[in-house]
Design a protein around this motif. Structure first.
Motif, short mmCIF file in Angstrom:
data_model
loop_
_atom_site.label_atom_id
_atom_site.label_comp_id
_atom_site.label_asym_id
_atom_site.label_seq_id
_atom_site.Cartn_x
_atom_site.Cartn_y
_atom_site.Cartn_z
N LEU A 227 -7.81 0.72 2.34
CA LEU A 227 -7.70 1.81 1.37
C LEU A 227 -6.23 2.11 1.07
O LEU A 227 -5.86 2.32 -0.08
N ILE A 228 -5.41 2.17 2.12
CA ILE A 228 -4.00 2.48 1.92
C ILE A 228 -3.09 1.42 2.52
O ILE A 228 -1.87 1.52 2.43
N ILE A 229 -3.69 0.40 3.09
CA ILE A 229 -2.92 -0.71 3.66
C ILE A 229 -3.55 -2.02 3.21
O ILE A 229 -4.78 -2.18 3.22
N GLY B 240 0.84 -1.20 0.00
CA GLY B 240 0.00 0.00 0.00
C GLY B 240 0.86 1.24 0.00
O GLY B 240 1.90 1.28 -0.66
N LYS B 241 0.46 2.22 0.76
CA LYS B 241 1.16 3.50 0.74
C LYS B 241 2.25 3.59 1.79
O LYS B 241 3.01 4.55 1.81
#
Lengths: 464, 213, 133
Positions: free
Chosen positions: C94-96, C50-51
């Motif tokens: 969403l980001i992980i 992710g991010k």
């Protein structure tokens, strides 16, 4: 590899080395030194300036005196010539005639010098030889007399400098004394709290990479079994504003005084000083506002029926908000967030994304009185199928309760309470593996039932 | 994770965009060799200057990889979070080096004294020194990355080869412009956009497979 | 010479597991003979994507080699078995993202090392969809 013990710590990237205890000790020593320095400066200012003036104004007695002569006294200090007014007077006390050079109590003490010779000369123009004036003498020692009393207003301003050191030092020392002897687990909400499985090894832990129970969960609730710790504290903001206000104002004051006694205080400097004063007052105002907001808003207490929580289960939550406020709105939210940390070159980039949020309740337009705090209870449910609490070095999924509000004449406030959510037993009602909860299969004929036995001292969670 | 088709879930994930993960793309007429020649001409000193997200870290990583491939030993130092000095171990390491190029990512974060000490050690031990900074410093300029939309699109195309073609050139232009040339922020922005479109595409596939729902 | 292929099979051909369940399977390398293989490593691990920077944790690790504790018996499938932990569960955020997989790495005396990875899901956490009530 053995490493010699450092008395100071170093920061290396995101890692810190050294002993926190020693660091705390040195911090305490620093604040203690600040406090002592402030006390010493305070005593010095009082004894050199304030007390003598007060003593003159209170105890000295008036007597007529004849002016014999006037002169501009001078001395050289640090290569600079300094001046003061000196008047030779003659007066009689108890039949004895006294003659001495004097002006005010500072002159008598051997001080009272300044760089401004013109001001000194102008001062002396008021006194003429053979003129009869009033002088004030010390009844315990009539050899000491002055012809000018009153208070140096700036002496009281100078007092602020050591006073600020005293406040900062005392605050720091108190804080460290309060911290001393407490483990990291008791201090930091997100520090190293109790382990869910009493093992630091993720392979041995029952719930690896689940952030552990906040240590302050050891504090029982008064209404429900568990009291949630609150993240952060408004006091840091208060101390920060106080420190900023003191530092700024002291610097400006010191600069102004230095300029005044250097004889360079003129209209252009006043123009420069005015905005500095405005900034100083603004910082003081911000500090007072923060302090009063913290006092007015009061403590927010949140308690919960069980901890840690399980996905798919329902719990009771109690809130108590103290203070003295006219509330415009107050609400509580249950929130799930993701936070990802990325270190790219020289920057650490942290991004947080809220993925689930539910407003549990919202109340509007009511009053909280000092004697009558606001209290309410509600149910919360962690939906089935949601992600449990998770934390690894750079990634985190976290659950929190937020209490937010807005009160008349005050800025918005927010309190954050961390939760720990475990994966729930699935719908086939597999065992609840939280510590202290033993599951004993009951002997039945036909349908299999599971009876939950709870360790004494704990309560069972409310089932949905 | 790779999908059954062999593509990655999101080609803009952190591990695909970090410095060194994407081959450095030079403007025409410039290459690692030419930059290295400039470095030698500067008495083995050089600063890579550019704003946030311009690709300084990516460049220094690419140059260091190239030097090591060409048998030039390097020591990589990466400073974080306002790190103001180097630790004792690093200083000892520097003292023991010979014929090495030291690269420092985040040089300007060092205090003036640490920077002086580092330059002094490099001079004394005849070490090369390449650093990154956001503005001019006391070390001669070696390279100044200047990202533009074409470069941004080239980078995105390289990344999209691992995934689906869900990002268009217009998306890149808009994002690049919004982030004022900060490639790092642009790539993170495109992560979110790719994620949204991938989800929509997936939901649409499910609907197409089960039209009665 | 044909490049070896790494074949990873899960018992019961499952792709979704529950916490506490036993994950078992075997690894076969084809085609035999495998004279130039020095060692084979098998890991059952999870990693994030992710991010954020990637985090990784190996839950189970085995190494077979000619000179190690576990002898490399050419021609025989390599078996693995472990009890999966309660957490962390597989997750699509969403980001992980959190991913579980079985990863096999082959070290050869000649040629580059080979890696094969087969994902599986732990738990049944729903993919994250932003829901703000």
């Amino acid at each position: 590899m053995a490493r010699w013990f450092r008395l100071f710590e170093k920061k290396r990237g995101n890692r810190r080395t050294g002993s926190e205890k020693i660091a705390g000790m040195w911090e305490g020593v620093f604040f203690g030194a600040l406090f002592l320095l402030g006390c010493f400066g305070f005593w010095l200012t009082i004894s050199l300036f304030v007390l003598p003036e007060w003593w003159v104004n209170r105890d000295f007695r008036p007597v007529p005196a004849r002016i014999l002569e006037t002169r501009v006294g001078s001395t050289v200090r640090d290569g600079q010539t300094l001046y003061r007014p000196e008047v030779c007077i003659e007066y009689k006390v108890a039949g004895k005639i006294y003659r001495l050079w004097t002006y005010d109590i500072h002159t008598v003490q051997g001080n009272g010098y300044s760089v401004d010779k013109d001001r000194v000369s102008r001062t002396l123009e008021r006194f003429h030889a053979e003129e009869i004036i009033t002088c004030w003498y010390d009844p315990r020692n009539p050899e000491i007399a002055v012809i000018d009393r009153g208070f140096w207003w700036w002496a009281w301003l100078v007092l602020l400098i050591p006073l600020s050191f005293v406040i900062l030092g005392a605050g720091g020392v108190s804080y460290h004394l309060w911290r001393w002897g407490k483990s990291a687990e008791r201090l930091a909400v997100q520090g190293r709290p109790l382990s869910l499985s009493f093992s630091a090894d993720p392979d041995a832990a029952m719930y690896p990479f689940v952030p552990e129970i906040p240590s302050r969960m050891g504090q029982p609730g008064t209404h429900l079994p568990y009291r949630l710790p609150v993240l952060g504290a408004p006091y840091r903001a208060i101390y920060a504003w106080l420190a900023a206000a003191l530092c700024w104002n002291i610097a400006v004051l010191g600069f102004a005084l230095g300029t005044y006694y250097a004889g360079r205080f003129d209209w252009s400097f006043t123009l420069f000083l005015l905005p500095c004063l405005v900034i100083g007052l603004t910082l003081l105002g911000a500090f007072f506002r923060q302090w009063m907001a913290a006092s007015a808003v009061g403590e927010t207490i949140v308690e919960i029926s069980d901890f840690p929580l399980l996905c798919g289960h329902r719990y009771r939550v109690y809130l108590k908000q103290t203070g003295w406020l006219r509330i415009n709105w107050l609400e509580m939210l249950l929130v799930c967030e993701e936070e990802a940390t990325f270190q790219h070159g020289t920057n650490t980039r942290r991004e947080c994304r809220r993925i689930w949020q539910k407003t549990l309740w919202r109340h509007e337009r009511f009053e909280i009185l000092r004697s009558v705090p606001f209290e309410t209870e509600t149910d919360i449910e962690i939906p089935h199928g949601m992600m449990h609490s998770f934390r690894s070095p750079h990634n985190e999924v976290r659950w929190r309760l937020y209490v937010r509000g807005n009160a008349q004449d005050w800025p918005n406030f927010e309190r954050v309470f961390p939760l720990v959510v475990l994966p729930g037993p699935d719908r086939d009602r597999k065992p609840d593996l939280r510590p202290g909860r033993e599951v004993v299969p009951a002997q039945t004929s036909g349908n299999e039932q599971v009876e939950e036995r709870v360790t004494p001292g704990q309560t069972s969670d409310a089932r949905s | 994770m790779r999908t059954p088709s062999g593509k990655v879930e999101n080609p803009f994930s952190a591990r695909f965009v970090r410095p060194g993960a994407i081959p450095y793309i030079f403007p025409p007429g410039c290459s690692l060799e030419s930059v290295y020649e400039v470095f030698l001409g500067n008495q083995r000193l050089g600063a890579v200057i550019g704003p946030h997200g311009a690709g300084k870290s990516a460049f220094i990583t690419a140059l260091t990889d190239w030097m090591e491939t060409n048998k030039q030993p390097c020591l990589r130092l990466e400073l974080h979070d306002g790190q103001r000095t180097l630790d004792q171990t690093t200083w000892q390491q520097l003292e023991a080096l010979h014929d090495t190029v030291v690269t420092v990512d985040g040089y300007e974060q060092l205090s003036a004294w640490s920077r002086y000490q580092l330059r002094r050690v490099c001079r004394k031990k005849h070490l090369g020194l390449i650093v990154t900074a956001h503005s001019d410093i006391e070390i001669p300029l070696l390279y100044a990355p200047e990202p533009n939309e074409d470069l941004a699109w080239q980078i995105v195309q390289y990344l999209l080869a691992r995934g689906d073609a869900l990002i268009t050139r217009e998306d890149v232009q808009v994002s690049f412009s919004r982030h004022q040339g900060n490639l790092r922020e642009m790539l993170f922005d495109l992560y979110d956009l790719y994620e949204v479109r991938r989800t929509l595409q997936s939901d649409q596939s499910v609907l197409d497979a089960h039209p009665q729902h | 010479m044909t490049e070896p292929r790494i074949l990873i099979h899960f018992e019961g051909k499952k792709t979704v597991y529950e916490p506490g369940e036993v994950l078992a399977g075997q690894v076969r390398i084809e085609p035999a003979p495998l004279q130039d293989i020095k060692a084979i490593e098998l890991s059952i691990l999870w990693y994030t994507d992710g991010k954020g920077d990637q985090d990784l944790h190996v839950r189970y690790f085995r190494r077979w080699s000619q000179d190690g504790d576990l002898p490399l018996e050419l021609g025989e499938p390599l078996r693995f078995q472990t009890v999966l932990p309660q957490t962390p569960l597989s997750y699509d955020g969403l980001i992980i993202r959190i991913r579980w997989c079985v990863r096999v790495r082959i070290f050869r005396s000649r040629g580059r090392e080979l890696v094969e990875e087969v994902p599986f899901r732990l738990g049944r956490v729903a993919p994250a969809r932003v829901k703000l009530q």
